[in-house]
Enzyme design. Structure first.
Site, short mmCIF file in Angstrom:
data_model
loop_
_atom_site.label_atom_id
_atom_site.label_comp_id
_atom_site.label_asym_id
_atom_site.label_seq_id
_atom_site.Cartn_x
_atom_site.Cartn_y
_atom_site.Cartn_z
N TYR A 437 0.89 -1.29 0.02
CA TYR A 437 0.09 0.11 -0.10
C TYR A 437 0.74 1.11 0.05
O TYR A 437 1.99 1.07 0.20
CB TYR A 437 -1.03 -0.03 1.11
CG TYR A 437 -0.81 -0.16 2.54
CD1 TYR A 437 0.66 0.15 2.94
CD2 TYR A 437 -1.80 -0.63 3.38
CE1 TYR A 437 0.92 0.00 4.22
CE2 TYR A 437 -1.15 -0.75 4.84
CZ TYR A 437 -0.06 -0.47 5.21
OH TYR A 437 0.25 -0.56 6.76
N GLU A 438 0.19 2.70 -0.28
CA GLU A 438 0.81 3.72 -0.55
C GLU A 438 1.60 3.65 -1.61
O GLU A 438 2.78 4.49 -1.62
CB GLU A 438 1.53 4.04 0.82
CG GLU A 438 0.77 4.29 1.96
CD GLU A 438 -0.44 5.08 1.91
OE1 GLU A 438 -0.58 5.83 1.15
OE2 GLU A 438 -1.47 4.69 2.93
N GLY A 439 1.36 2.94 -2.55
CA GLY A 439 2.34 2.95 -3.84
C GLY A 439 3.01 1.67 -3.43
O GLY A 439 3.95 1.48 -2.89
#
Length: 592
Positions: A437-439
């Site tokens: 997550y978060e890229g």
């Protein structure tokens, strides 16, 4: 299962000796004493160890439940979160103008590691709120800031980011949620998935930052705008009132972080959810990246935190579990696991890597402080270049290493580590989301190779590598550390070679972007190894100097052992990535 104690001595070493409290020398923080920073860190460790950490296993076992549209968090989570908010911990790095304490980012980051070690699932709630605060503070109107920021900073309300949709994962150009103007606000309709802490029972209101399209929006990323959508509408006096048209329709069933409610949120099932534009129309993705970039650094710290918890548990188990005997040269007696050198290898690998990753993450945080508050424009710009360079490395490299370190924690336990009752497996299951997550970490690698190295011709990284080389020179000049200096020099040579390949491959008119993609992940791994080895080289110089002056502190001897492992056993693994970077990417052309 072991308890958690914050690594206070190592945190103090990084802040006081590696970073020399650089942030406290900035004009913004000159009234903040080193003694107060120490007191803050020690107080945070008590809340983390005594209140949050005991709930970690319970959160994993109980998980969250959805009943009649309401999410119930594990027993004790709401009380633990309120103790955190009432203690002022949510706003320690935020602007005092809106109720924050205005502490340096490097201090806030050191404290945040403790929350994630103690209870990663619970710590995700303030992590998302911090990102919402950053985005609103930079892009929100004065009216929105006056109505929402203070409650978000205090922790009375929490924040979320709503990007992902079922057809739009990392490709946010596919977002379909709509926002229709209606007077001073908008009506939103659509569905978002994977919304961390999107619904819960720990705070009085939840403030959602949502990506959506206006009716006349262009296709692709340029047509996306950012909206603030509260769970409860807020009146002129700032009090939550009527429930907005936002509902949690399901909870995701996840591999880990069971105590963190990951929600599917539906906006506008009835008349439409009321939302307010944040920033400029069509620039929502750029505004949201204010939130994303802050969160990416903190996810790196999150990885370090959960890996630290895994290391502590493995270390305790290894000192108690009797297995086999020592060699005859050491008495041939019954031995605990930690007396076997292969187990020591694993424990030292876990500890040494954690110390290196922690130092790099806090170095990056100190550059954030300089980017915001250094006296001159040139200093601020230089610091921001380094923040931009370090962020994808801290996020991706730390979380990749966290997965490996938590896996090693299971290995130290042997078969017992694979049994859920010991709790060792939870750390691996929890850590596994952080590279996603978060890229995803692949996206972080592309960011490093393309935006951070190729676009500036490798200038920012070259400046950092000059400092790494100077550290290697200092190590080589010390007879006891010379081999560490040779190893670090070799890392610098390899990374400079890798940068030259990035620049050459990126200039290939036919295959440039594809060629960069093919080498991005091994490049990030090599960069992470070299930058972490640099920090441990610096640590070795400090530790050796302390020992030479007669300080026989066991901490410095252990620090030298960690540095020796990083520079002579771990860095060569990273240097092997150069062969992958140099390889022709033709195999990637094969159709799948």
């Amino acid at each position: 299962m072991s308890s958690y104690a914050a690594p206070l001595r190592d945190l103090r070493f990084v802040l006081e000796e590696l970073l020399e409290h650089r942030s406290l020398r900035l004009p913004e923080y000159q009234e903040l004493s080193e003694e107060l920073v120490t007191a803050i860190i020690e107080e945070a460790s008590r809340l983390a160890g005594e209140v949050w950490a005991p709930l970690n296993r319970r959160g994993d076992e109980q998980g969250c439940r959805l009943e009649n549209g309401e999410v119930h968090t594990p027993t004790g989570f709401a009380e633990a979160y309120r103790a955190f908010a009432e203690g002022g911990w949510n706003g320690i790095g935020s602007d005092p103008a809106h109720g924050g304490q205005g502490l340096p980012e490097v201090v806030a980051s050191a404290v945040q590691e403790m929350w994630h070690s103690a209870n990663m699932a619970l710590a995700l709630c303030p992590l998302l709120t911090a990102g919402a605060v950053e985005a609103l503070a930079q892009h929100g109107s004065e009216e929105l800031k006056s109505r929402y920021l203070e409650k978000l900073i205090s922790g009375e309300w929490t924040g979320t980011m709503n990007l992902t949709e079922s057809q739009a994962g990392s490709d946010l150009s596919m977002v379909r949620t709509r926002a229709v103007p209606e007077g001073a606000h908008y009506r939103l309709s659509g569905q978002k998935i994977f919304i961390t802490w999107g619904e819960h029972d720990c705070a009085d209101n939840i403030i959602h930052l949502v990506l959506a399209r206006l009716p006349d929006a262009a296709e692709g990323n340029r047509g996306i705008s950012l909206f603030l959508v509260p769970k409860f509408l807020v009146d002129e006096q700032g009090r939550p009132g009527e429930r907005n048209d936002v509902s949690c329709v399901s909870l995701e069933h996840k591999l880990g972080i069971h105590g963190s409610p990951t929600c599917v949120l539906s906006f506008g099932e009835h008349e439409g959810a009321i939302g307010y534009l944040v920033g400029e129309p069509g620039r929502g993705l750029q505004h949201m990246f204010t939130m994303m970039n802050a969160a990416r650094h903190k996810v790196g710290i999150q990885g370090i935190g959960v890996a630290e918890r895994a290391y502590q548990q493995a270390r305790v188990y290894a000192t108690e579990r009797v297995q086999g005997r020592t060699p005859e040269a050491r008495g041939g007696r019954p031995a605990v696991l930690s007396e076997h050198y292969d187990v020591r290898r694993m424990l030292l690998s876990m500890r040494a890597r954690l110390e290196a990753l922690r130092a790099l993450a806090l170095l990056s945080a100190s550059e954030m402080d300089r980017a915001r508050h250094a006296p001159t424009v040139d200093e601020r710009q230089r610091a921001q270049q380094r923040v931009d360079l370090y962020t994808p490395v801290v996020k991706a490299f730390s979380t990749d290493q966290a997965v490996d370190i938590t896996s090693l924690g299971i290995q130290v336990h042997g078969g017992m580590g694979y049994i859920e009752e010991t709790g060792a497996a939870q750390h691996l299951r929890d850590a596994r989301i952080a590279p996603i997550y978060e890229g995803t970490n692949g996206i972080q690698a592309l960011d490093l190779a393309g935006r951070k190295i190729y676009r500036d011709g490798g200038t920012a990284l070259s400046g950092v590598l000059d400092e790494v080389a100077a550290c290697a020179d200092a190590l080589t000049a010390d007879a006891k550390l010379a081999e560490l200096g040779v190893s670090l020099h070799q890392g610098v040579v390899d990374l400079r070679r890798a940068v030259a390949i990035v620049l050459a491959r990126g200039d290939d008119a036919e295959r440039g972007p594809d060629a960069l993609q093919a080498l991005a992940t091994p490049l990030l791994a090599l960069t992470g190894h070299v930058l972490c080895a640099w920090q441990m080289g610096r640590a070795a110089l400090i530790a050796q100097a302390a020992l030479v002056t007669g300080d026989d502190d066991a901490f410095y001897r252990a620090k030298l052992a960690s540095a020796d492992f990083v520079l002579r056993q771990w860095l060569p693994i990273g240097r092997a990535q150069l062969a992958a970077i140099e390889a022709d990417p033709g195999a990637f052309d094969e159709a799948w």
